[in-house]
Design a protein around this motif. Structure first.
Motif, PDB file in Angstrom:
ATOM      1  N   GLY A   1       1.053  -1.299   0.358  1.00 13.55           N
ATOM      2  CA  GLY A   1      -0.116   0.268  -0.144  1.00 13.55           C
ATOM      3  C   GLY A   1       1.552   1.737  -0.361  1.00 13.55           C
ATOM      4  O   GLY A   1       2.157   1.321  -0.529  1.00 13.55           O
TER       5      GLY A   1
ATOM      6  N   ASP B   1       0.952   3.452   2.609  1.00 13.74           N
ATOM      7  CA  ASP B   1       1.191   4.047   4.141  1.00 13.74           C
ATOM      8  C   ASP B   1       2.368   3.478   4.744  1.00 13.74           C
ATOM      9  O   ASP B   1       3.506   2.996   3.792  1.00 13.74           O
ATOM     10  N   GLY B   2       2.783   3.967   5.788  1.00 12.75           N
ATOM     11  CA  GLY B   2       4.281   3.335   5.881  1.00 12.75           C
ATOM     12  C   GLY B   2       4.010   2.730   6.260  1.00 12.75           C
ATOM     13  O   GLY B   2       5.492   2.078   5.884  1.00 12.75           O
TER      14      GLY B   2
ATOM     15  N   SER C   1       5.819   1.217   2.993  1.00  5.97           N
ATOM     16  CA  SER C   1       7.811   1.975   2.722  1.00  5.97           C
ATOM     17  C   SER C   1       8.149   1.491   3.842  1.00  5.97           C
ATOM     18  O   SER C   1       9.424   0.714   3.323  1.00  5.97           O
TER      19      SER C   1
ATOM     20  N   SER D   1      -4.487  -0.618   1.180  1.00  4.58           N
ATOM     21  CA  SER D   1      -3.886  -0.424   2.393  1.00  4.58           C
ATOM     22  C   SER D   1      -2.657  -1.625   2.458  1.00  4.58           C
ATOM     23  O   SER D   1      -2.560  -2.467   1.826  1.00  4.58           O
ATOM     24  N   THR D   2      -0.871  -1.754   3.443  1.00  2.00           N
ATOM     25  CA  THR D   2      -0.588  -2.958   3.398  1.00  2.00           C
ATOM     26  C   THR D   2      -1.314  -3.894   3.789  1.00  2.00           C
ATOM     27  O   THR D   2      -1.960  -3.549   5.070  1.00  2.00           O
TER      28      THR D   2
END
Length: 323
Positions: free
Chosen positions: A71, A73-74, A77, A100-101
């Motif tokens: 995703g 999102d953080g 990352s 999202s992840t």
């Protein structure tokens, strides 16, 4: 037919070793052993079977590329940075801002861990020019049931299999079927069975086999996988070791594990050790033994990925040096 006492002939001798297609996600693992999710503390780990294998394989001394989707999102990352920090090519990790992840919540276990799935970006993996170029430059292709359980990733994996077969790459499948991954009303079992004739090597656990074929004997599972077209079947049986068959010969392997802290990722550790040995030119019998040695090493640690040494060190630790 695969001969236990011969190495596997691989294509692209100077190319990338492993092309790992499928999920990359967050594993949230309980701090305590529990079967009913009463633990209030969970730890974040890098997860996703193909990605775990890639991380392990790199530590053992071979190269891997991960084709997956995260995703915007953080957590996405974090996963990409973990791959980069491990020296793994992330050119085929697709970043999807609208999703999202994916995440799995797992209870730490000394038996079979109990997962709960939260899916987002992982099953939106696309077949791209970059993905195909990386695939064609690889020796071994690996995928699991995760990307097969939903579209559009299913179509991507089917294209990967077709391209790999056309180019004589070794195609390996982890048939880790779990009904919770599939859409309601979809015959996931039937689909997985239909795919077995298109792959070279499968490594089901006893739990995987039971979910696919019902409660039967290990011998029945072996025979059924072979009848459905798999060319080499590695059936892992936990503390009872494993049965391996090429269709004409069946060999039993005893476990090399002496202690178990957490079973999460034990199968992935086996795959990575097996692949590292195959790439390095070991016979299938030797590669299987080294796979079980790497799995035994991992079982001493919590989380899907352990701080593995090079394969040569594993050989020394378990007395597996060739005479």
């Amino acid at each position: 037919m695969f001969n236990f006492d011969h190495p596997i002939e691989l294509q692209n001798s100077n190319g990338n070793d492993l092309f790992m297609a499928g999920e990359i996600l967050i594993d949230m693992i309980s701090a305590d052993y529990t079967d009913d999710f009463t633990c209030s503390t969970y730890q974040r780990f890098f997860g996703g079977s193909p990605s775990n294998i890639a991380m392990n394989a790199k530590k053992l001394g071979i190269q891997a590329i991960v084709a997956s989707a995260v995703g915007g999102d953080g957590l996405g990352s974090y996963l990409i940075n973990e791959l980069k920090n491990a020296g793994i090519d992330t050119g085929c990790v697709q970043r999807l801002a609208d999703y999202s992840t994916s995440m799995v919540v797992v209870t730490k276990s000394q038996a079979t861990p109990t997962p709960v799935f939260y899916r987002g970006a992982d099953y939106h993996l696309s077949y791209t020019a970059e993905l195909e170029a990386a695939l064609l430059n690889s020796k071994i292709v690996h995928f699991s049931c995760w990307p097969l359980s939903r579209t559009p990733a299913r179509g991507t994996i089917e294209k990967i299999i077709t391209t790999a077969q056309m180019n004589r790459l070794l195609v390996c499948f982890d048939p880790n079927y779990h009904p919770m991954l599939w859409e309601n009303g979809e015959d996931g079992v039937g689909y997985v069975k239909s795919l077995l004739g298109r792959v070279d090597i499968v490594k089901p656990s006893a739990d995987d086999a039971e979910r696919l074929f019902g409660k039967q004997t290990p011998e029945y599972y072996m025979e059924t996988f072979l009848e459905l077209g798999a060319k080499l079947v590695i059936l892992t049986l936990g503390k009872d070791g494993a049965l391996v068959s090429n269709g004409s010969e069946t060999v039993r392997f005893d476990t090399l594990a002496t202690s178990v802290a957490d079973t999460t990722g034990a199968g992935d550790a086996f795959w990575s050790g097996f692949y590292a040995a195959v790439v390095q030119g070991h016979t299938i019998r030797q590669a299987l033994t080294l796979g079980f040695a790497v799995s035994a090493y991992k079982l001493k640690y919590t989380g899907a990925i352990a701080d593995l040494p090079k394969l040569e060190v594993i050989k020394d630790m378990y007395g597996l040096r060739e005479e």
